[in-house]
Design an enzyme around this catalytic site. Structure first.
Site, mmCIF file in Angstrom:
data_model
loop_
_atom_site.group_PDB
_atom_site.id
_atom_site.type_symbol
_atom_site.label_atom_id
_atom_site.label_comp_id
_atom_site.label_asym_id
_atom_site.label_seq_id
_atom_site.Cartn_x
_atom_site.Cartn_y
_atom_site.Cartn_z
ATOM 1 N N HIS A 63 0.803 -1.229 0.000
ATOM 2 C CA HIS A 63 0.000 0.000 0.000
ATOM 3 C C HIS A 63 0.831 1.272 0.000
ATOM 4 C CE1 HIS A 63 -3.577 -2.433 0.557
ATOM 5 N NE2 HIS A 63 -2.861 -3.154 1.383
ATOM 6 N N HIS A 194 -9.416 -11.819 3.175
ATOM 7 C CA HIS A 194 -10.324 -11.261 4.196
ATOM 8 C C HIS A 194 -11.609 -12.087 4.162
ATOM 9 C CE1 HIS A 194 -7.854 -7.801 5.416
ATOM 10 N NE2 HIS A 194 -7.408 -7.863 4.172
ATOM 11 N N GLN A 219 -5.871 -13.406 7.527
ATOM 12 C CA GLN A 219 -7.286 -13.078 7.313
ATOM 13 C C GLN A 219 -7.904 -14.058 6.305
ATOM 14 O OE1 GLN A 219 -9.030 -11.132 9.207
ATOM 15 N NE2 GLN A 219 -7.234 -10.434 10.322
ATOM 16 N N ARG A 226 -11.739 -30.939 9.494
ATOM 17 C CA ARG A 226 -13.044 -31.310 8.933
ATOM 18 C C ARG A 226 -13.470 -30.373 7.809
ATOM 19 N NH1 ARG A 226 -13.763 -33.896 13.906
ATOM 20 N NH2 ARG A 226 -14.231 -31.997 15.033
ATOM 21 N N ASP A 273 3.075 -6.368 1.339
ATOM 22 C CA ASP A 273 1.888 -5.791 1.983
ATOM 23 C C ASP A 273 2.309 -4.597 2.853
ATOM 24 O OD1 ASP A 273 -0.763 -5.359 2.526
ATOM 25 O OD2 ASP A 273 -0.994 -7.027 3.928
ATOM 26 N N LEU A 306 -2.448 -6.809 13.226
ATOM 27 C CA LEU A 306 -1.400 -6.380 12.300
ATOM 28 C C LEU A 306 -2.036 -5.511 11.212
ATOM 29 C CD1 LEU A 306 0.714 -9.643 11.920
ATOM 30 C CD2 LEU A 306 1.549 -7.449 12.799
HETATM 31 ZN ZN LIG Z 1 -5.328 -7.344 3.579
#
Ligand SMILES: [Zn+2]
Length: 379
Positions: A63, A194, A219, A226, A273, A306
């Site tokens: 980012h 996510h 995420q 299972r 990231d 985080l």
């Molecule tokens: Zn993310």
């Protein structure tokens, strides 16, 4: 202009050549020479002194850097990010957005279009929309205020500003399967993150060609005996391309080792990231309107989650090399070749005739000593 890098240890997917040489002519690599092969007369010769020469890194998920975020949405911020990513060995990247409003997304994409008219640093190979189509229960550091249902018309509007290459969303949200097909029809790589999706959602989407998982393990539905979830899907399906944050904070070294052991480097995309604090001192920073505290290189929200990393790209490769001990001709697949395959980026990711002259000379500790973008020296 013809440039020759000689006395190079050339490392490219499945290739490790000692005392080789690489020739660029303009923006392209035009030849690779083995030891003892006769070298041509050129305009400029660079002696690599036996150092590693590798394809430029491609960061498909980060980012910001140096105090700026792509979602700041202005040319000045993006120029600083793109110039400073060069120091990390990154020659191209996807401008990655956060879960923010469409107006702010549009501004970010306009800055990419503007920057690429006359790029000064790394190239913006396209856009990666992370969100806003995610599961509100798996926020991480995404802002819940802007989450919405999958909306292909919104993607089309953004794609008209600057090419969207990848969209990361949750496969279990309403309309996600149809959205997957719509993205694939537009030539955009769909990716899941996510997410709390069960394994069957991967299977259903994979029938249409879905095979990407963003910041793998983070995420994301964990491996359970299972229901193997998205982490199990990524490990089980050889064709799945997994992004991996190798700062040793987002994923422990043993998990990094396990993912490389099961999948091999060819289907792993090292990412940073990184958020705007990358390359900056500890302190307080903003991420998509949320307060982030950076201490000892870890970026966290006030609740402890985080909030992206402060990783510099080459450090991720160094970590993976230390952790796995794998040969570099294997590991180097995870720094640009896998990205090029996962995103259909032609002509990048190898040191080979016909490929872009996006090339790095690396010190033994993987710090970039020289960086070329389209044959032009940037560091
Ligand atoms: Zn993310």
């Amino acid at each position: 202009m013809k440039t020759l890098i000689k006395n190079a240890r050339i490392i490219s997917p499945d290739v490790d050549i000692p005392n080789g040489a690489v020739l660029f002519d303009g923006k392209k690599i035009t030849a690779v020479y083995l030891e003892h092969e006769e070298l041509p007369a050129v305009d400029k010769v660079i002696d690599a002194g036996g150092k590693m020469v590798v394809p430029g890194f491609i960061d498909v998920h980060f980012h910001g850097r140096s105090g700026h975020d792509f979602c700041d949405g202005n040319l000045e911020s993006l120029t600083i990010i793109a110039n400073d990513k060069i120091q990390d060995g990154v020659t191209s990247f996807l401008g990655t957005t956060l879960t923010v409003g469409e107006e702010q997304l549009s501004a970010a994409l306009r800055s990419a279009a503007e920057y690429m008219k006359a790029p000064t640093g790394a190239k913006v190979a396209g856009i990666h929309l992370e969100g806003p189509f995610i599961n509100p229960k798996c926020l991480g550091a995404q802002n819940p205020e802007f989450i919405r249902k999958p909306d292909i018309e919104m993607v089309k509007r953004l794609n008209a500003i600057y090419p969207v290459k990848k969209v990361s969303y949750a496969l279990e949200v309403e309309g996600a399967l149809e959205f997957t097909q719509q993205l694939l029809a537009l030539g955009i790589t769909p990716s899941c993150v996510h997410t709390a999706a069960p394994y069957k959602d991967y299977l259903n989407a994979s029938r249409y060609g879905f095979k990407n998982l963003s910041h793998f393990c983070n995420q994301m539905t964990p491996l359970h005996h299972r229901d193997i979830g998205m982490v199990g899907a990524g490990l089980l399906h050889d064709e799945a391309y997994a992004e991996l944050i190798c700062d040793k904070l987002h994923i422990c070294p043993e998990m990094i080792k396990l993912v490389f052991k099961v999948k091999g480097a060819e289907h792993i995309q090292l990412i940073t990231d990184a958020m705007r604090a990358a390359g900056m001192p500890d302190g307080q920073y903003d991420l998509g309107g949320m307060n982030v505290i950076v201490k000892d290189n870890a970026a966290r929200l006030e609740n402890g989650a985080l909030a992206g990393s402060t990783l510099l790209y080459y450090t991720g490769l160094r970590n993976v090399h230390e952790i796995t001990g794998y040969p570099l001709k294997e590991l180097i697949k995870s720094t640009s070749w896998a990205q090029a395959q996962a995103l259909n980026l032609p002509g990048v990711g190898k040191i080979e005739a016909g490929f872009a002259a996006d090339v790095l000379i690396l010190e033994d500790d993987f710090t970039p000593a020289a960086v070329f973008v389209d044959g032009e020296r940037k560091l």
